[in-house]
Scaffold this active site. Structure first.
Site, PDB file in Angstrom:
ATOM      1  N   ALA A  42       0.840  -1.196   0.000  1.00 45.22           N
ATOM      2  CA  ALA A  42       0.000   0.000   0.000  1.00 45.22           C
ATOM      3  C   ALA A  42       0.875   1.246   0.000  1.00 45.22           C
ATOM      4  O   ALA A  42       1.834   1.334   0.772  1.00 45.22           O
ATOM      5  CB  ALA A  42      -0.917   0.008   1.213  1.00 45.22           C
ATOM      6  N   TYR A  43       0.541   2.212  -0.854  1.00 46.40           N
ATOM      7  CA  TYR A  43       1.275   3.470  -0.887  1.00 46.40           C
ATOM      8  C   TYR A  43       1.097   4.205   0.436  1.00 46.40           C
ATOM      9  O   TYR A  43       0.016   4.253   1.009  1.00 46.40           O
ATOM     10  CB  TYR A  43       0.797   4.333  -2.058  1.00 46.40           C
ATOM     11  CG  TYR A  43       1.065   3.684  -3.397  1.00 46.40           C
ATOM     12  CD1 TYR A  43       2.368   3.545  -3.872  1.00 46.40           C
ATOM     13  CD2 TYR A  43       0.028   3.161  -4.160  1.00 46.40           C
ATOM     14  CE1 TYR A  43       2.626   2.918  -5.086  1.00 46.40           C
ATOM     15  CE2 TYR A  43       0.271   2.543  -5.377  1.00 46.40           C
ATOM     16  CZ  TYR A  43       1.574   2.416  -5.827  1.00 46.40           C
ATOM     17  OH  TYR A  43       1.818   1.786  -7.020  1.00 46.40           O
ATOM     18  N   GLY A  44       2.204   4.760   0.918  1.00 43.37           N
ATOM     19  CA  GLY A  44       2.206   5.399   2.223  1.00 43.37           C
ATOM     20  C   GLY A  44       2.837   4.548   3.301  1.00 43.37           C
ATOM     21  O   GLY A  44       3.163   5.039   4.379  1.00 43.37           O
ATOM     22  N   CYS A  47       3.391   3.863   8.057  1.00 45.92           N
ATOM     23  CA  CYS A  47       3.034   5.124   8.716  1.00 45.92           C
ATOM     24  C   CYS A  47       1.616   5.557   8.349  1.00 45.92           C
ATOM     25  O   CYS A  47       0.776   5.775   9.220  1.00 45.92           O
ATOM     26  CB  CYS A  47       4.033   6.214   8.332  1.00 45.92           C
ATOM     27  SG  CYS A  47       3.625   7.828   9.048  1.00 45.92           S
ATOM     28  N   ILE A 190       4.896   3.188  21.435  1.00 48.75           N
ATOM     29  CA  ILE A 190       3.740   2.554  20.799  1.00 48.75           C
ATOM     30  C   ILE A 190       2.807   1.983  21.857  1.00 48.75           C
ATOM     31  O   ILE A 190       1.587   2.195  21.830  1.00 48.75           O
ATOM     32  CB  ILE A 190       4.184   1.460  19.818  1.00 48.75           C
ATOM     33  CG1 ILE A 190       4.973   2.065  18.660  1.00 48.75           C
ATOM     34  CG2 ILE A 190       2.974   0.703  19.268  1.00 48.75           C
ATOM     35  CD1 ILE A 190       5.569   1.037  17.715  1.00 48.75           C
ATOM     36  N   GLU A 209       6.248  -4.302  31.421  1.00 49.11           N
ATOM     37  CA  GLU A 209       7.477  -3.719  30.863  1.00 49.11           C
ATOM     38  C   GLU A 209       8.688  -4.349  31.541  1.00 49.11           C
ATOM     39  O   GLU A 209       8.763  -4.385  32.777  1.00 49.11           O
ATOM     40  CB  GLU A 209       7.486  -2.201  31.054  1.00 49.11           C
ATOM     41  CG  GLU A 209       8.806  -1.519  30.748  1.00 49.11           C
ATOM     42  CD  GLU A 209       9.321  -1.764  29.332  1.00 49.11           C
ATOM     43  OE1 GLU A 209      10.497  -2.162  29.190  1.00 49.11           O
ATOM     44  OE2 GLU A 209       8.533  -1.572  28.375  1.00 49.11           O
ATOM     45  N   VAL A 287       6.736  -4.320  21.578  1.00 47.37           N
ATOM     46  CA  VAL A 287       8.079  -4.325  22.156  1.00 47.37           C
ATOM     47  C   VAL A 287       9.130  -3.760  21.201  1.00 47.37           C
ATOM     48  O   VAL A 287      10.323  -3.907  21.443  1.00 47.37           O
ATOM     49  CB  VAL A 287       8.481  -5.740  22.593  1.00 47.37           C
ATOM     50  CG1 VAL A 287       7.581  -6.228  23.713  1.00 47.37           C
ATOM     51  CG2 VAL A 287       8.431  -6.715  21.420  1.00 47.37           C
ATOM     52  N   ASP A 329      13.281   3.348   8.219  1.00 48.81           N
ATOM     53  CA  ASP A 329      13.449   2.391   9.309  1.00 48.81           C
ATOM     54  C   ASP A 329      14.434   1.283   8.981  1.00 48.81           C
ATOM     55  O   ASP A 329      15.130   0.782   9.871  1.00 48.81           O
ATOM     56  CB  ASP A 329      12.099   1.759   9.659  1.00 48.81           C
ATOM     57  CG  ASP A 329      11.207   2.687  10.467  1.00 48.81           C
ATOM     58  OD1 ASP A 329      11.580   3.865  10.651  1.00 48.81           O
ATOM     59  OD2 ASP A 329      10.131   2.239  10.907  1.00 48.81           O
ATOM     60  N   HIS A 461      -0.778  36.170  22.524  1.00 49.55           N
ATOM     61  CA  HIS A 461      -1.393  35.844  23.811  1.00 49.55           C
ATOM     62  C   HIS A 461      -2.902  35.719  23.640  1.00 49.55           C
ATOM     63  O   HIS A 461      -3.507  36.515  22.927  1.00 49.55           O
ATOM     64  CB  HIS A 461      -1.088  36.945  24.835  1.00 49.55           C
ATOM     65  CG  HIS A 461      -1.744  36.722  26.159  1.00 49.55           C
ATOM     66  ND1 HIS A 461      -1.275  35.808  27.084  1.00 49.55           N
ATOM     67  CD2 HIS A 461      -2.861  37.290  26.721  1.00 49.55           C
ATOM     68  CE1 HIS A 461      -2.058  35.828  28.151  1.00 49.55           C
ATOM     69  NE2 HIS A 461      -3.022  36.717  27.951  1.00 49.55           N
TER      70      HIS A 461
END
Length: 485
Positions: A42-44, A47, A190, A209, A287, A329, A461
């Protein structure tokens, strides 16, 4: 080339159409290069389809529901009903709009789009297998290639995502009903973002965790307000534990967790010595993420990776094979969509002969929890380790008129600067709209601005952005609306 294959050629082959890949393709097209972009799904990328955008959509929607039902102090009384299927449908409409826009932008910039899975067949050739029976494959010869295949959720032993009650982040964002209870494995960004979503939708959330606190990797003073707020939403933490197994139990599951060591939470629940058994409707594993590099036959092209599978690249995004680049990534930290886009743009410009290079000095990062976290540049300790004598300014949102009018007063803005010259070295925000406010501090670092520059810039302000100005004034010892340090 396999007999029957179609063979084509291109100046620049981009593999993967996520934020790193499609930006690289568009920029290369703008630079008058012949560009071919291969995408298998899929394009994109993750993300737009399964990560940044869907999660922020559900964060926004769940926040609306939660605020509407918890605004009595503002004189608002409501009992909102949540239709998760409708919420997910709204999210999917946003995703479709954005991914369709990516495809149109690529085509408008002359990018040739091909759907399929690419594998290397040498240093200058890939084979693209098209999905579906009888679709065949084709070979593409290239002068330069940009690998942008992204990452995927790490799967831990005994928690296969193919098992119905075990979810990864992608599956969690596509649920059609709100689970009554949920165990989340991992308190990174995440896990914490999704814990926030489901807690605000009424789910009983427990977080396991292995390390000593939530949001490891972030300064404790930034993570502490997030953990405090999470606890106020009913989220229960179990630090120092690792999920080891699960089994069906009643109408849901029972998650087993073993002590991970001597970790003890900062102000949190003390680590017990005995194993835990947590009951829930489903379990979400968050994780971390690993590179999608094992599908490319990198060895055929002589491309090197590190021991975790990330492709090694230099400050021009080049791999060890000079005409092949890696961005996003798949090239490792920082694993951020906007960092990947920047890397893709640099790679395209280097290929076109432009004097481009990567510089992460002013690379921001954000966590979209409640409250949000935004950070850019150096922390105080990092600046001191680098040899700077530092000065720090801080402004709490409790002193912000605008924050008070929104009901979101947790957190602060902190600015780190060189004490001698006044140059801004880092900025750190935890609080409302931190992901937006951090941009001003990033620009200050990029432009070499001083505390005086930020403090003397008149801010509207009442706004949250005034807090950045006030933090700079605090560092100079001239803050008006908070006590000077």
């Amino acid at each position: 080339m396999v007999v029957g294959d179609i063979s084509t050629g291109t100046d620049v082959l981009v593999i993967g159409a996520g934020p790193a890949g499609y930006v690289a393709a568009i920029r290369a097209g703008q630079l008058d290069l012949d560009v071919t972009l291969v995408e298998k799904e899929a394009y994109g990328g993750t993300c737009l389809n399964h990560g940044c955008i869907p999660s922020k959509a559900l964060l926004a929607a769940s926040d609306v529901a939660h605020q509407a039902g918890n605004a009595e102090e503002m004189g608002v009384y409501a009992d909102p009903a949540v239709d998760l299927e409708g919420m997910v449908g709204w999210k999917d409409d946003i995703v479709s709009q954005l991914t369709g826009g990516v495809e149109k932008l690529c085509k408008a910039n002359g990018v040739n789009l091909i759907e399929g899975t690419a594998t290397f067949d040498g240093e200058n050739t890939v084979r693209v297998s098209h999905g579906g029976e009888g679709q065949g494959s084709e070979s593409i010869d290239f002068e330069h290639a940009i690998i942008a295949t992204g990452s995927r959720p790490i799967e831990i032993p005994n928690f296969a995502y193919s098992d119905d009650p075990v979810l990864d982040s992608r599956q969690a964002l596509a649920l059609d009903s709100v689970p009554d209870s949920l165990v989340i494995v991992g308190a990174g960004y995440i896990g914490m973002e999704l814990a926030t979503v489901f807690a605000k939708l009424g789910t009983d959330v427990q977080v396991i965790e292995m390390l000593e606190d939530a949001l490891p990797g972030f300064d404790r003073d930034l993570a502490r307000p997030v953990k405090k707020r999470a606890k106020s939403l009913g989220i229960e933490f179990h630090f120092g534990y690792g999920a080891s197994n699960w089994e069906p139990h009643g109408d849901g599951i029972r998650v087993e967790a073993e002590p991970a060591g001597d970790a003890a939470a900062d102000g949190g629940q003390a680590v017990e010595e005995e194993a835990l058994e947590l009951d829930a409707e489903k379990v979400l594993v968050a994780v971390g993420r690993e590179p999608v590099s094992d599908t490319l036959d990198l060895e055929t092209a002589g491309i090197e990776t590190d021991d975790r599978g990330f492709i090694t690249a230099d400050d021009r995004a080049r791999t060890n094979v000079e005409h092949i680049f890696a961005v996003g990534d798949v090239a490792g930290e920082p694993m951020l969509a906007h960092a990947g886009s920047n890397e893709g743009q640099v790679a395209a410009e280097v290929i076109a002969g432009e004097p481009a290079a990567l510089d992460y000095q002013a690379m921001p990062a954000a966590v979209f929890t409640d409250p949000e976290i935004g950070t850019v540049g150096m922390t105080e300790s990092e600046a001191e380790d680098a040899g700077f004598e530092t000065v720090v300014g801080k402004f709490p949102f409790q002193a912000s008129g605008r924050a008070l009018t929104t009901g979101h007063t947790d957190g602060f803005v902190k600015i780190v600067a060189d004490a001698e010259a006044g140059f801004v070295l880092g900025g750190h925000v935890v609080g409302p709209e931190a992901s937006e406010l951090i941009a001003e501090l990033g620009l200050a670092i990029e432009l070499g601005a001083t505390l005086e520059d930020v403090a003397s810039t008149v801010h509207t302000h009442p706004t949250l952005a005034e807090s950045v100005m006030e933090a700079a004034e605090n560092a100079l010892g001239q803050a008006i609306h908070t006590l000077n340090r």
